[in-house]
Every structure is written in C-alpha cells, then in structure tokens.
Motif scaffolding. Structure first.
Motif, PDB file in Angstrom:
ATOM      1  N   SER A  41      -1.294 -12.954 -30.613  1.00 42.60           N
ATOM      2  CA  SER A  41      -1.395 -14.245 -30.857  1.00 42.60           C
ATOM      3  C   SER A  41      -1.569 -14.861 -31.786  1.00 42.60           C
ATOM      4  O   SER A  41      -0.229 -15.824 -32.515  1.00 42.60           O
ATOM      5  CB  SER A  41      -2.707 -14.883 -29.999  1.00 42.60           C
ATOM      6  OG  SER A  41      -4.103 -14.372 -30.953  1.00 42.60           O
ATOM      7  N   MET A  42      -1.095 -13.870 -33.058  1.00 39.71           N
ATOM      8  CA  MET A  42      -0.901 -14.710 -34.584  1.00 39.71           C
ATOM      9  C   MET A  42      -2.048 -15.438 -35.295  1.00 39.71           C
ATOM     10  O   MET A  42      -2.201 -16.177 -35.863  1.00 39.71           O
ATOM     11  CB  MET A  42       0.838 -15.014 -34.567  1.00 39.71           C
ATOM     12  CG  MET A  42       1.637 -14.093 -34.938  1.00 39.71           C
ATOM     13  SD  MET A  42       1.371 -12.559 -35.347  1.00 39.71           S
ATOM     14  CE  MET A  42       1.497 -13.197 -36.976  1.00 39.71           C
ATOM     15  N   ARG A  43      -3.006 -14.843 -34.411  1.00 38.61           N
ATOM     16  CA  ARG A  43      -4.644 -15.538 -35.030  1.00 38.61           C
ATOM     17  C   ARG A  43      -4.997 -14.551 -36.094  1.00 38.61           C
ATOM     18  O   ARG A  43      -5.652 -13.405 -35.699  1.00 38.61           O
ATOM     19  CB  ARG A  43      -5.440 -15.782 -33.857  1.00 38.61           C
ATOM     20  CG  ARG A  43      -6.185 -16.982 -34.413  1.00 38.61           C
ATOM     21  CD  ARG A  43      -7.237 -16.998 -32.838  1.00 38.61           C
ATOM     22  NE  ARG A  43      -6.079 -18.400 -32.237  1.00 38.61           N
ATOM     23  CZ  ARG A  43      -6.298 -18.299 -31.366  1.00 38.61           C
ATOM     24  NH1 ARG A  43      -6.920 -17.301 -30.427  1.00 38.61           N
ATOM     25  NH2 ARG A  43      -5.338 -19.111 -29.761  1.00 38.61           N
ATOM     26  N   ILE A  44      -5.602 -15.570 -36.837  1.00 42.03           N
ATOM     27  CA  ILE A  44      -5.938 -14.650 -38.346  1.00 42.03           C
ATOM     28  C   ILE A  44      -7.404 -15.330 -37.979  1.00 42.03           C
ATOM     29  O   ILE A  44      -7.957 -16.196 -39.037  1.00 42.03           O
ATOM     30  CB  ILE A  44      -5.223 -15.180 -39.350  1.00 42.03           C
ATOM     31  CG1 ILE A  44      -3.596 -13.826 -39.439  1.00 42.03           C
ATOM     32  CG2 ILE A  44      -5.577 -14.747 -40.667  1.00 42.03           C
ATOM     33  CD1 ILE A  44      -2.784 -14.704 -40.352  1.00 42.03           C
ATOM     34  N   VAL A  45      -8.806 -14.506 -38.359  1.00 48.41           N
ATOM     35  CA  VAL A  45      -9.486 -14.443 -38.850  1.00 48.41           C
ATOM     36  C   VAL A  45     -10.836 -14.334 -40.075  1.00 48.41           C
ATOM     37  O   VAL A  45     -10.205 -12.727 -40.445  1.00 48.41           O
ATOM     38  CB  VAL A  45     -10.594 -14.496 -37.961  1.00 48.41           C
ATOM     39  CG1 VAL A  45     -12.676 -15.033 -37.883  1.00 48.41           C
ATOM     40  CG2 VAL A  45     -10.410 -13.889 -36.529  1.00 48.41           C
ATOM     41  N   LEU A  46     -10.786 -14.917 -40.582  1.00 45.96           N
ATOM     42  CA  LEU A  46     -10.682 -15.350 -41.782  1.00 45.96           C
ATOM     43  C   LEU A  46     -12.733 -16.046 -42.702  1.00 45.96           C
ATOM     44  O   LEU A  46     -12.955 -16.349 -41.638  1.00 45.96           O
ATOM     45  CB  LEU A  46     -10.344 -16.118 -42.787  1.00 45.96           C
ATOM     46  CG  LEU A  46      -9.006 -16.371 -43.217  1.00 45.96           C
ATOM     47  CD1 LEU A  46      -8.084 -17.561 -43.720  1.00 45.96           C
ATOM     48  CD2 LEU A  46      -8.028 -14.753 -43.732  1.00 45.96           C
TER      49      LEU A  46
END
Length: 52
Positions: A41-46
């Motif tokens: 999903s190209m989701r990045i969690v920071l």
C-alpha cells in the motif's frame, strides 16, 4: 509517550527514489523514525517521542 504519523507514498514517474529519500530525511530532521513500510500500500509509519 510516543506519537505516530502515517504517510501515504504515491509512486511517481520520475525521481521517485530521490523524492522518497528527501521526504524521509526531512521527517528524520524533525525527529521521526521509520517504524514500518507497508510495501503493497506504500504506507509508511513514523514514530517519535511526543515530549521531546
């Protein structure tokens, strides 16, 4: 205490790797650390400390 940010990355046609690198470096300067990258999903969690 921690706080989190979710970034949705959209695939572009040109300079995509450089834009992603620039974006991640900007967040790093703000104290964010990458915790997860959801490849499909190209989701990045920071994550960062809330009381910094």
């Amino acid at each position: 205490m921690k706080e989190y940010k979710v970034v949705n990355w959209k695939m572009g046609l040109s300079n995509n790797n450089q834009k992603l690198e620039d974006t991640l470096n900007q967040y790093a300067r703000e104290g964010w650390v990458v915790r997860d990258i959801a490849e499909n999903s190209m989701r990045i969690v920071l994550e960062r400390d809330k009381n910094r």
